[in-house]
Write an enzyme that holds these catalytic residues in place. Structure first.
Site, PDB file in Angstrom:
ATOM      1  N   ILE A   1       7.353  -4.400 -11.814  1.00 20.40           N
ATOM      2  CA  ILE A   1       7.552  -4.272 -13.251  1.00 20.40           C
ATOM      3  C   ILE A   1       8.794  -3.393 -13.494  1.00 20.40           C
ATOM      4  O   ILE A   1       8.961  -2.381 -12.830  1.00 20.40           O
ATOM      5  CB  ILE A   1       6.310  -3.560 -13.846  1.00 20.40           C
ATOM      6  CG1 ILE A   1       5.034  -4.331 -13.521  1.00 20.40           C
ATOM      7  CG2 ILE A   1       6.441  -3.292 -15.320  1.00 20.40           C
ATOM      8  CD1 ILE A   1       4.843  -5.575 -14.277  1.00 20.40           C
TER       9      ILE A   1
ATOM     10  N   ASN B   1      -3.576  -2.265 -11.845  1.00 24.11           N
ATOM     11  CA  ASN B   1      -3.439  -3.296 -10.813  1.00 24.11           C
ATOM     12  C   ASN B   1      -4.601  -3.176  -9.834  1.00 24.11           C
ATOM     13  O   ASN B   1      -5.185  -2.094  -9.674  1.00 24.11           O
ATOM     14  CB  ASN B   1      -2.116  -3.093 -10.062  1.00 24.11           C
ATOM     15  CG  ASN B   1      -1.879  -4.158  -9.012  1.00 24.11           C
ATOM     16  OD1 ASN B   1      -2.099  -5.344  -9.246  1.00 24.11           O
ATOM     17  ND2 ASN B   1      -1.437  -3.752  -7.834  1.00 24.11           N
TER      18      ASN B   1
ATOM     19  N   HIS C   1      -5.508  -3.868  -5.745  1.00 32.39           N
ATOM     20  CA  HIS C   1      -4.819  -4.053  -4.463  1.00 32.39           C
ATOM     21  C   HIS C   1      -5.860  -4.096  -3.345  1.00 32.39           C
ATOM     22  O   HIS C   1      -6.759  -3.247  -3.300  1.00 32.39           O
ATOM     23  CB  HIS C   1      -3.836  -2.901  -4.242  1.00 32.39           C
ATOM     24  CG  HIS C   1      -3.031  -3.071  -2.994  1.00 32.39           C
ATOM     25  ND1 HIS C   1      -1.942  -3.916  -2.922  1.00 32.39           N
ATOM     26  CD2 HIS C   1      -3.175  -2.532  -1.763  1.00 32.39           C
ATOM     27  CE1 HIS C   1      -1.454  -3.883  -1.693  1.00 32.39           C
ATOM     28  NE2 HIS C   1      -2.182  -3.059  -0.971  1.00 32.39           N
TER      29      HIS C   1
END
Ligand code: GRF
Length: 204
Positions: free
Chosen positions: A96, A110, A112
């Protein structure tokens, strides 16, 4: 701050997107509503999933724009128009830039497939297997300008078994993701996540 209007960003299969949409249908998203799917790969299976779920999508090809910044500016315009308060990355395979980060600082998360900071970046499951760790897991974290470097919100561990392959390990990791991500998104949507420096806490 209202976090309940959610945009999910995804580039691939979208199984986490589907798990989040299902959680919303079942009332497990803390009042959060997925208003939009954003994808940088219009042909990705996740686009089809959004259509099936009746969720609007913004499908863009970054190469159709003069720069990454212009691509993201188009996304920000759409997010603002829809009054999005929380961005949930779910297999979104791009870093981003500040164009998106600045207006949404502290409101982008996010998931992960490793216990960060171990095995950041691509193919975290393969990295963990190759390294030979006995424990790995899933991390949900805030997004900053780096690759999987933002403050950790939640982690769940699982054992790597003798004889695990990338596929068998991925299957168990995904099962954890489908539980953990809706829980964290629900907490966020309900305004229960606080960040103090690098320390994120979830109010019960
Ligand atoms: C997940 O394993 C997630 O942890 C990672 O990308 C994968 C996306 O899978 N960031 P899917 O597209 O949700 O099926």
């Amino acid at each position: 701050m209202n976090y309940s209007r959610i945009a999910v960003f995804a580039s691939g299969q979208g199984s986490n997107f589907a798990a989040l949409a299902q959680a919303q249908r079942e009332g497990r998203l803390g009042g959060g509503v997925i208003e939009l799917l954003v994808s940088d790969r219009p042909e990705a299976p996740v686009a089809q999933r959004a259509q099936e779920a009746g969720i609007a999508s913004l499908l863009l090809r970054p190469k159709d724009f003069d720069s990454r910044e212009q691509y993201e500016a188009r996304i920000v315009e759409e997010l603002k128009r829809r009054e999005i308060g929380l961005i949930v990355l779910a297999g979104y395979m791009r870093l981003i830039t500040p164009v998106l980060l600045a207006p949404y600082e502290g409101r982008i998360i996010n998931i992960h497939p490793s216990l960060l900071p171990a095995f950041a970046g691509k193919d975290a499951i393969g990295q963990a297997l190759d390294y030979g760790v006995k424990l790995t897991g899933v991390t949900v974290h805030f997004v900053d300008g780096g690759m999987d470097t933002g403050p950790v919100i939640a982690q769940r561990a699982l054992a790597v078994e003798d004889g695990d392959t990338a596929d068998s390990l991925a299957e168990r990791i995904h099962r954890i993701e489908y539980e953990l991500y809706p829980e964290v998104v629900a907490a966020f949507a309900a305004g229960k996540i606080k960040l103090d420096g690098r320390k994120a806490t979830v109010r019960q």
